[in-house]
Design a protein around this motif. Sequence first.
Motif, short mmCIF file in Angstrom:
data_model
loop_
_atom_site.label_atom_id
_atom_site.label_comp_id
_atom_site.label_asym_id
_atom_site.label_seq_id
_atom_site.Cartn_x
_atom_site.Cartn_y
_atom_site.Cartn_z
N ARG A 43 0.78 -1.25 -0.10
CA ARG A 43 -0.07 0.06 -0.03
C ARG A 43 0.99 1.21 0.01
O ARG A 43 1.97 1.23 0.74
CB ARG A 43 -0.76 0.03 1.16
CG ARG A 43 -1.69 1.17 1.23
CD ARG A 43 -1.66 1.81 2.69
NE ARG A 43 -0.38 1.83 3.42
CZ ARG A 43 -0.22 1.42 4.57
NH1 ARG A 43 -1.29 0.97 5.17
NH2 ARG A 43 0.85 1.52 5.01
N CYS A 93 -6.18 1.01 -2.00
CA CYS A 93 -5.53 -0.06 -2.04
C CYS A 93 -6.52 -1.39 -2.05
O CYS A 93 -6.15 -2.37 -2.72
CB CYS A 93 -4.82 -0.30 -0.69
SG CYS A 93 -3.81 -1.62 -0.81
N ALA A 97 -6.52 -4.26 -4.94
CA ALA A 97 -6.33 -5.71 -4.41
C ALA A 97 -7.36 -6.53 -5.35
O ALA A 97 -7.09 -7.38 -5.66
CB ALA A 97 -6.48 -5.94 -3.11
N PHE A 120 -0.66 -4.92 2.10
CA PHE A 120 -1.35 -5.36 1.00
C PHE A 120 -2.18 -6.53 1.00
O PHE A 120 -3.36 -6.55 0.79
CB PHE A 120 -0.30 -5.28 -0.18
CG PHE A 120 -1.15 -5.79 -1.55
CD1 PHE A 120 -2.04 -4.92 -2.38
CD2 PHE A 120 -1.36 -7.19 -2.01
CE1 PHE A 120 -2.69 -5.34 -3.51
CE2 PHE A 120 -1.85 -7.45 -3.30
CZ PHE A 120 -2.55 -6.51 -3.79
N TYR A 121 -1.57 -7.30 1.57
CA TYR A 121 -2.56 -8.97 1.93
C TYR A 121 -3.51 -8.57 2.82
O TYR A 121 -4.72 -9.21 2.75
CB TYR A 121 -1.38 -9.83 2.71
CG TYR A 121 -0.54 -10.52 1.84
CD1 TYR A 121 -1.10 -11.07 0.64
CD2 TYR A 121 0.74 -10.76 2.17
CE1 TYR A 121 -0.11 -11.74 -0.39
CE2 TYR A 121 1.57 -11.47 1.22
CZ TYR A 121 1.09 -12.11 0.31
OH TYR A 121 2.18 -12.69 -0.72
N HIS A 123 -5.26 -6.00 3.04
CA HIS A 123 -6.58 -5.43 2.24
C HIS A 123 -7.04 -6.17 1.02
O HIS A 123 -8.36 -6.37 0.72
CB HIS A 123 -5.97 -4.07 1.24
CG HIS A 123 -5.96 -2.91 2.05
ND1 HIS A 123 -4.81 -2.61 3.01
CD2 HIS A 123 -6.57 -1.93 2.33
CE1 HIS A 123 -4.98 -1.58 3.50
NE2 HIS A 123 -6.07 -0.96 3.24
N LEU A 124 -6.16 -7.33 0.76
CA LEU A 124 -6.77 -8.39 -0.14
C LEU A 124 -7.57 -9.25 0.57
O LEU A 124 -8.73 -9.61 0.01
CB LEU A 124 -5.40 -9.05 -0.87
CG LEU A 124 -5.70 -10.26 -1.75
CD1 LEU A 124 -6.19 -9.66 -2.91
CD2 LEU A 124 -4.32 -11.27 -1.64
#
Length: 157
Positions: A43, A93, A97, A120-121, A123-124
């Motif tokens: 992010r 973000c 994602a 990032f994970y 948010h994913l």
Amino acid sequence: NLILPPEIVVVSPLRRAIQTAELGFRANRKDLPFVATELARERVSLHTCDGRRPLSEIKADFPFVDFAEVVDEADTMWLSKEDQPSEDASEACALRAAAFLGWLHARPEKTIAVVSHWVFYTHLFKLFVGGDGQAPGAVFNETVRRNQVNLQALYYR
């Protein structure tokens, strides 16, 4: 063996993710293709460690990675921070994602290893809600914090 070996490694274009992917996947399989995409990067916020080096430099450092998906020499994403309404709940973000999942789904490979970044994970994984109404991302966050996971690989089939 329940985990199939990956056909490809998709990696963030940030150096620390590529180095992690190299340690985790390239040591035993020099023929395994690596593809970098900005969709999988950390992010973008205020932390300078989350900025990307110039494309020509990372290409020189990691010649085994296909950088065709990274189009700009300079880090143009750095100019648009993904911190609204907050760093932990970034709408931008989360949209990236979701786009990343679409990009993965469109790939021809059946088993894909993804090496990216903790925020990032989160948010994913927040894109998915479990049957109990809890976002799996919350469980993932706590697991990573407790175990200090260094190699974060998501297998997507």
